[in-house]
Design a protein around this motif. Structure first.
Motif, short mmCIF file in Angstrom:
data_model
loop_
_atom_site.label_atom_id
_atom_site.label_comp_id
_atom_site.label_asym_id
_atom_site.label_seq_id
_atom_site.Cartn_x
_atom_site.Cartn_y
_atom_site.Cartn_z
N GLU A 75 -2.24 -9.11 10.82
CA GLU A 75 -2.83 -9.50 9.54
C GLU A 75 -2.78 -8.33 8.55
O GLU A 75 -2.48 -8.51 7.36
CB GLU A 75 -4.28 -9.96 9.72
N ALA A 76 -3.09 -7.13 9.03
CA ALA A 76 -3.07 -5.95 8.16
C ALA A 76 -1.63 -5.58 7.78
O ALA A 76 -1.41 -4.99 6.71
CB ALA A 76 -3.76 -4.78 8.84
N LEU A 77 -0.68 -5.92 8.64
CA LEU A 77 0.72 -5.63 8.35
C LEU A 77 1.16 -6.35 7.08
O LEU A 77 1.86 -5.79 6.24
CB LEU A 77 1.62 -6.05 9.53
N ALA A 78 0.71 -7.58 6.91
CA ALA A 78 1.08 -8.35 5.73
C ALA A 78 0.59 -7.66 4.46
O ALA A 78 1.33 -7.57 3.47
CB ALA A 78 0.50 -9.76 5.83
N SER A 79 -0.62 -7.13 4.47
CA SER A 79 -1.12 -6.47 3.27
C SER A 79 -0.43 -5.13 3.04
O SER A 79 -0.22 -4.72 1.90
CB SER A 79 -2.64 -6.28 3.36
N LYS A 80 -0.04 -4.44 4.11
CA LYS A 80 0.69 -3.17 3.97
C LYS A 80 2.08 -3.41 3.37
O LYS A 80 2.58 -2.60 2.60
CB LYS A 80 0.84 -2.46 5.32
N LEU A 81 2.70 -4.52 3.75
CA LEU A 81 4.04 -4.83 3.23
C LEU A 81 4.01 -5.20 1.75
O LEU A 81 5.02 -5.07 1.06
CB LEU A 81 4.67 -5.96 4.05
N ASP A 82 2.86 -5.65 1.26
CA ASP A 82 2.74 -5.98 -0.16
C ASP A 82 2.98 -4.77 -1.05
O ASP A 82 3.38 -4.91 -2.20
CB ASP A 82 1.36 -6.57 -0.46
N ALA A 83 2.73 -3.57 -0.52
CA ALA A 83 2.88 -2.34 -1.30
C ALA A 83 4.35 -1.93 -1.45
O ALA A 83 4.64 -0.98 -2.18
CB ALA A 83 2.09 -1.21 -0.65
N HIS A 84 5.25 -2.62 -0.77
CA HIS A 84 6.67 -2.26 -0.81
C HIS A 84 7.48 -3.43 -1.35
O HIS A 84 7.18 -4.59 -1.05
CB HIS A 84 7.16 -1.91 0.61
#
Length: 126
Positions: A75-84
């Motif tokens: 779930e946190a991976l999805a939000s981290k990918l939003d920054a790229h």
């Protein structure tokens, strides 16, 4: 014969400084965020091209997920990918004994975020 009343510490300090430099140099090579992953072997694997920034996602043998060397949840991976931007290349490193379900979870997140440049790292058999 002349008696030694004191010990010359300068050569000892020189040797210790050289050893310290060697230890610090090798420690930086060892601790570059390498998560122990026993990669699967592929006969027709290709060498990676380019020196551009690559996002690294790894799943180890204990099915733990890592993003850029740090533990993370799907779930946190999805939000981290939003920054790229979704044009950023992604490298997947998955241990060969990891559950396939975790690999699919990561690929599903990447598809949802529309990352198209995804590579899976493998080992070439010797």
């Amino acid at each position: 014969m002349k008696r030694f009343d004191q010990i010359n510490m300068i050569p000892f300090i020189d040797v210790m400084l050289v050893l310290l430099a060697i230890v610090l140099t090798t420690a930086s090579f060892i601790s570059q965020g390498m998560i122990p992953v026993d990669l699967p072997k592929a006969e027709h694997s290709e060498q990676a091209k380019g020196d551009e920034k690559v996002l690294e996602i790894a799943i180890n043998a204990q099915n733990q997920l890592f993003f850029e060397g740090m533990p993370i949840t799907a779930e946190a991976l999805a939000s981290k990918l939003d920054a790229h931007p979704n044009t950023t290349p992604v490298l997947l490193r998955v241990d060969k004994v990891a559950a396939f379900e975790h690999f699919i979870d990561v690929v599903d997140v990447l598809k949802a975020k529309q990352f198209a440049e995804v590579s899976i790292q493998t080992e070439h058999p010797q």
